[in-house]
Design an enzyme around this catalytic site. Structure first.
Site, PDB file in Angstrom:
ATOM      1  N   ASP A   1       2.607   2.460   2.342  1.00 54.64           N
ATOM      2  CA  ASP A   1       3.905   2.187   2.984  1.00 54.64           C
ATOM      3  C   ASP A   1       4.939   1.782   1.925  1.00 54.64           C
ATOM      4  O   ASP A   1       6.061   2.326   1.867  1.00 54.64           O
ATOM      5  CB  ASP A   1       3.682   1.054   4.007  1.00 54.64           C
ATOM      6  CG  ASP A   1       4.822   0.865   4.990  1.00 54.64           C
ATOM      7  OD1 ASP A   1       5.786   1.656   4.955  1.00 54.64           O
ATOM      8  OD2 ASP A   1       4.743  -0.074   5.813  1.00 54.64           O
TER       9      ASP A   1
ATOM     10  N   GLY B   1       0.811  -1.225   0.000  1.00 56.52           N
ATOM     11  CA  GLY B   1       0.000   0.000   0.000  1.00 56.52           C
ATOM     12  C   GLY B   1       0.841   1.271   0.000  1.00 56.52           C
ATOM     13  O   GLY B   1       1.875   1.358  -0.668  1.00 56.52           O
TER      14      GLY B   1
HETATM   15  N1  AR6 Z   1      -0.665   7.786  -1.939  1.00 57.91           N
HETATM   16  C1  AR6 Z   1      -1.787   7.997  -1.205  1.00 57.91           C
HETATM   17  N2  AR6 Z   1      -2.584   6.999  -0.766  1.00 57.91           N
HETATM   18  C2  AR6 Z   1      -2.238   5.734  -1.102  1.00 57.91           C
HETATM   19  C3  AR6 Z   1      -1.088   5.426  -1.862  1.00 57.91           C
HETATM   20  C4  AR6 Z   1      -0.282   6.513  -2.293  1.00 57.91           C
HETATM   21  N3  AR6 Z   1       0.835   6.334  -3.014  1.00 57.91           N
HETATM   22  N4  AR6 Z   1      -1.019   4.075  -2.015  1.00 57.91           N
HETATM   23  C5  AR6 Z   1      -2.095   3.550  -1.381  1.00 57.91           C
HETATM   24  N5  AR6 Z   1      -2.841   4.555  -0.839  1.00 57.91           N
HETATM   25  P1  AR6 Z   1      -2.902   0.965   3.132  1.00 57.91           P
HETATM   26  P2  AR6 Z   1      -3.570   0.627   5.982  1.00 57.91           P
HETATM   27  C6  AR6 Z   1      -4.085   4.479  -0.059  1.00 57.91           C
HETATM   28  O1  AR6 Z   1      -3.270  -0.448   2.843  1.00 57.91           O
HETATM   29  O2  AR6 Z   1      -4.963   0.250   5.628  1.00 57.91           O
HETATM   30  C7  AR6 Z   1       0.761  -1.749   4.593  1.00 57.91           C
HETATM   31  O3  AR6 Z   1       1.206  -2.951   4.060  1.00 57.91           O
HETATM   32  C8  AR6 Z   1      -4.908   3.226  -0.127  1.00 57.91           C
HETATM   33  O4  AR6 Z   1      -5.701   3.199  -1.322  1.00 57.91           O
HETATM   34  O5  AR6 Z   1      -1.658   1.493   2.518  1.00 57.91           O
HETATM   35  O6  AR6 Z   1      -3.333   1.590   7.110  1.00 57.91           O
HETATM   36  C9  AR6 Z   1       1.445  -1.426   5.922  1.00 57.91           C
HETATM   37  O7  AR6 Z   1       2.770  -1.910   5.970  1.00 57.91           O
HETATM   38  C10 AR6 Z   1      -5.777   3.386   1.115  1.00 57.91           C
HETATM   39  O8  AR6 Z   1      -6.874   4.274   0.838  1.00 57.91           O
HETATM   40  O9  AR6 Z   1      -2.733   1.209   4.740  1.00 57.91           O
HETATM   41  C11 AR6 Z   1       0.566  -2.124   6.914  1.00 57.91           C
HETATM   42  O10 AR6 Z   1       0.895  -3.482   7.050  1.00 57.91           O
HETATM   43  C12 AR6 Z   1      -4.844   4.091   2.108  1.00 57.91           C
HETATM   44  O11 AR6 Z   1      -3.750   4.577   1.316  1.00 57.91           O
HETATM   45  C13 AR6 Z   1      -0.808  -1.994   6.322  1.00 57.91           C
HETATM   46  O12 AR6 Z   1      -0.622  -1.899   4.915  1.00 57.91           O
HETATM   47  C14 AR6 Z   1      -4.304   3.204   3.209  1.00 57.91           C
HETATM   48  O13 AR6 Z   1      -4.127   1.881   2.721  1.00 57.91           O
HETATM   49  C15 AR6 Z   1      -1.509  -0.738   6.783  1.00 57.91           C
HETATM   50  O14 AR6 Z   1      -2.817  -0.742   6.288  1.00 57.91           O
END
Ligand code: AR6
Length: 168
Positions: A34, A32
């Site tokens: 991260d 994601g």
């Molecule tokens: N810019 C902005 N938003 C984004 C981007 C980006 N480049 N990429 C994804 N999103 P998530 P969580 C959005 O899964 O739910 C990771 O593996 C995405 O569409 O990134 O807090 C970590 O290491 C969604 O709306 O974070 C943890 O293990 C939002 O960012 C876990 O995922 C958050 O999605 C954390 O899960």
């Protein structure tokens, strides 16, 4: 009055002083947002994360935040926070609110004037989007006179949900 800005797009492109990473408790990268932040920041960010004190492998428990330099990003700092896993962690609203609050406090402590957030917990961690929008806007409004705050929302649906919540 300071405003909260809503942007549809990739948070790694932000030139805010601090960008917030929706990390996990181990804080050594993931998928994601991260994964996107670590890819854009390069290996220096992972090096900085390794320096953060860990207890039994945990660098940042849910609801807390840690700050590091930002590697190759335009931002000065990355603030790593960990949101709740919806349906697994108890009191998710309280943990999510705390993740925002601790991130905002760290930004102020490090004299940042601007901070960019993704939608914490709204991807892999499965938070209902309208509930996450409510908590995030509520916490950010408490700081919007002290910091320029913007949200980078991935997709039109998220943007619309945040827009509606902000208009309330
Ligand atoms: N810019 C902005 N938003 C984004 C981007 C980006 N480049 N990429 C994804 N999103 P998530 P969580 C959005 O899964 O739910 C990771 O593996 C995405 O569409 O990134 O807090 C970590 O290491 C969604 O709306 O974070 C943890 O293990 C939002 O960012 C876990 O995922 C958050 O999605 C954390 O899960």
């Amino acid at each position: 009055m300071a405003e909260i800005q809503l942007i549809q797009g990739d948070i790694t492109q932000s030139d805010c002083d601090a960008i917030v990473n929706a990390a996990n408790a181990i804080m050594l990268g993931g998928g994601g947002v991260d994964g996107a932040i670590h890819r854009a920041a390069g290996p220096k960010l992972l090096e900085e994360c390794r320096k953060v004190k860990a207890i039994d492998g945990i660098r940042c428990p849910a609801g807390e935040a840690r700050i590091t330099p930002a590697g190759d990003l335009k931002a000065k700092f990355v603030i790593h926070t960990v949101g709740p896993r919806f349906g697994i962690d108890s009191e998710p609203d309280q943990l999510l609110g705390s993740a925002y609050q601790r991130s905002l406090e760290l930004a102020l402590e490090y004299s940042c004037q601007s901070i960019a957030f993704p939608a914490i917990s709204c991807g892999a961690y499965g938070y209902p989007l309208d509930q996450a929008a409510k908590v995030s806007i509520r916490e950010c409004l408490k700081y919007s006179s002290k910091l320029d705050i913007c949200f980078y929302l991935f997709g039109a649906e998220l943007l619309e949900i945040w827009r509606q919540e902000l208009a309330r």
